[in-house]
Design a protein around this motif. Structure first.
Motif: not given
Length: 579
Positions: A222-231, A252-264
């Protein structure tokens, strides 16, 4: 009287009905917001009800804290702890990476906080390997090992409690407050987490950082900008604590990509969304790498690297992988040491069988023995729920895939030494178990509550001997040594309790001791000889053997044990025989 006239008037064609319908549609399209004041007749929930969940969280974490602190107070140093404590003191006073390169600095920097508070005397002139470093600090430098070990363990205890809050928050987001409390209950009553969370070791911190990273990636949907760097920072903390967490990077790299994709946004094109997903995975990886570098810079801003021990050469594909790692030289040399360990023919012990090498099914079998039965049932139910319930399926890759990949990597290792290598399993699956309460079946809450209570009773019954815990199906902690060894049962933690037992019950008797651990028996007042160096006919009196040593006994020691009579036990980890 005449009957009243009833007239039927046709609606006016002035557009009033149309305007009313448009107004209703407009109000329906607006998001519903809670009223600022309670409706008439409805009062706010009682204060006690609003405080119930925070109170239960405090109680669960409080009992875990008491269990861990009292366990830490009563245990002597386990096999690995003096190495980490000695290295932490070295970081604090020498500001240089010299010993224990096979583990990165961050976990030991956590231990350093407690060492700094204890303020021990450090012998700057000491020269020796990492095994002697810790023993010298604890027993030969004028320090109180009880006090120093307690202070070194306290930061790990605090971190373990913090990861419990992560498990609670993760499960609450998925299944509400009841699901969060279920997850926290399983977490706080896990014998493995209590046992290893109360030690100045690296297993729980590394696993907890991975759990935190996955939770932040879930929020990044839902909020990739703050949470991906924190992850990425949390993943980097895991990599900077134990190298075994490297297996989590691709997942976790795949999950990061998935999360950003879902937030589009819906308006973003597929190609652009894929680019952003790839960028998110890259941000995660780069942040993790940066955290690893920072952990070494904190120890030594000049990044000096003068290893005390020879660094083995690693060739082939493994050597190429190590050379390509974007980490400091000390980290890459530590990887070479780890690969050298993997080539060593270690001995294992499982269900009474002593073997050389490793068994691929060792960790699942050990988890089956050392996990409370109610917890096993809830783990299975939680995993099934994540797959079966449609609205929970999106979180299944976040909870189940990292667990499976890390467990698979650990199963391929050559050291069958204990469930501490899979301590991430009770963390991740506690969150999955909390999701069972999403199932809308009348008996589910009662069943879940009963199983959590069963887990709590089983865990509390083993207090304060959490390391040798096994569940009721395998006879409880007093029978664990018949099936497992090393950190599953006896990691050297009961030397102080042995000294107390010998003073109380066997004062003045001749003691023959085979102790597997890092403690120094003479410091605790134990005057004993090694029966393996004496003629069998001379060994008379009390034969005291660590259960890990007994499990691997061969030759003379096996002969001595077979011809002796067990009369007592200490902490379910040391057996006293009469000869």
């Amino acid at each position: 009287m005449g009957r009243p006239r009833i007239s039927f008037r046709r609606p006016r064609a002035d557009g009033a009905a149309e305007r009313m319908m448009a107004l209703e549609q407009q109000s329906a399209s607006k998001p519903v917001t809670p009223p600022t004041t309670a409706p008439e007749g409805l009062a706010d929930p009682p204060v006690a009800r609003r405080l119930l969940v925070p109170l239960l969280v405090v109680l669960l974490l409080g009992q875990m804290a008491v269990a861990m602190v009292t366990t830490a107070v009563g245990q002597t140093p386990t096999i690995d702890e003096p190495v980490y404590v000695g290295t932490a003191a070295e970081y604090l006073h020498e500001h240089e990476v010299v010993h224990n390169p096979e583990h990165p600095p961050l976990g030991k920097l956590v231990v350093t906080v407690g060492v700094a508070l204890a303020d021990p005397h450090v012998d700057a002139s000491f020269t020796g390997d990492q095994g002697r470093l810790g023993r010298h600090l604890l027993y030969e430098s004028g320090n109180d090992p009880w006090r120093l070990m307690l202070f070194a363990r306290l930061p790990v205890i605090a971190l373990t409690l913090a990861f419990g809050l992560v498990a609670f928050a993760f499960a609450r987001e998925l299944a509400g407050a009841a699901g969060g409390l279920t997850a926290l209950g399983l977490y706080t009553f896990s014998p493995d987490l209590v046992a290893h969370g109360s030690l100045a070791t690296l297993d729980v911190p590394a696993a907890g950082f991975v759990l935190t990273s996955v939770w932040l990636l879930w929020r990044a949907r839902h909020r990739p900008r703050p949470y991906v760097p924190l992850a990425g920072a949390a993943l980097g903390a895991a990599l900077a604590t134990k190298m075994s967490m490297l297996a989590a990077i691709p997942v976790l790299m795949a999950l990061a990509g998935l999360s950003v994709w879902c937030a589009r946004a819906p308006s973003v094109s597929r190609a652009r969304a894929l680019g952003r997903a790839a960028a998110g995975a890259g941000v995660l990886a780069l942040t993790a790498v940066a955290v690893v570098w920072v952990s070494y810079l904190v120890v030594d801003p000049r990044l000096r690297w003068a290893p005390e021990q020879p660094v083995p050469a690693v060739h082939g594909l493994r050597g190429l992988v190590v050379d390509l790692l974007p980490f400091p030289e000390a980290y890459r040399d530590g990887m070479r040491v780890q690969f050298d360990f993997e080539d060593y023919p270690w001995q294992g012990f499982l269900f009474g069988r002593l073997y050389t090498g490793s068994l691929w099914y060792y960790l699942p079998a050990a988890l089956l023995v050392k996990t409370p039965l109610g917890m096993l049932a809830l783990w299975a139910a939680g995993a099934l729920t994540l797959v079966a319930v449609r609205r929970l399926r999106p979180v299944a890759p976040y909870l189940l895939v990292p667990t499976a990949v890390l467990l698979g990597a650990a199963m391929l290792g050559s050291r069958d030494f204990g469930t501490r290598y899979a301590v991430f399993v009770p963390m991740f699956l506690a969150v999955a178990a909390g999701c069972v309460l999403v199932v809308r079946v009348r008996w589910v809450p009662a069943a879940v509550g009963s199983l959590v209570l069963f887990v709590a009773v089983s865990s509390l019954r083993t207090y304060p001997y959490y390391l040798p815990y096994s569940n009721e199906a395998f006879g409880g902690p007093e029978k664990t040594h018949l099936r497992l060894h090393d950190s599953n049962v006896d990691w050297g933690q009961d030397l102080g309790r042995l000294a107390d037992r010998l003073r109380e019950r066997y004062r003045g008797e001749r003691i023959w001791l085979v102790y597997k651990g890092s403690g120094v028996p003479s410091y605790y007042g134990i005057r004993a000889a090694d029966p393996r160096r004496a003629d069998v006919r001379e060994v008379r009196g009390l034969l005291v053997v660590s259960d890990s040593a007994a499990a691997k006994a061969t030759g003379r020691l096996a002969e001595l044990i077979d011809s002796s009579r067990p009369i007592d036990g200490v902490g379910h980890s040391i057996t006293i025989f009469r000869r």
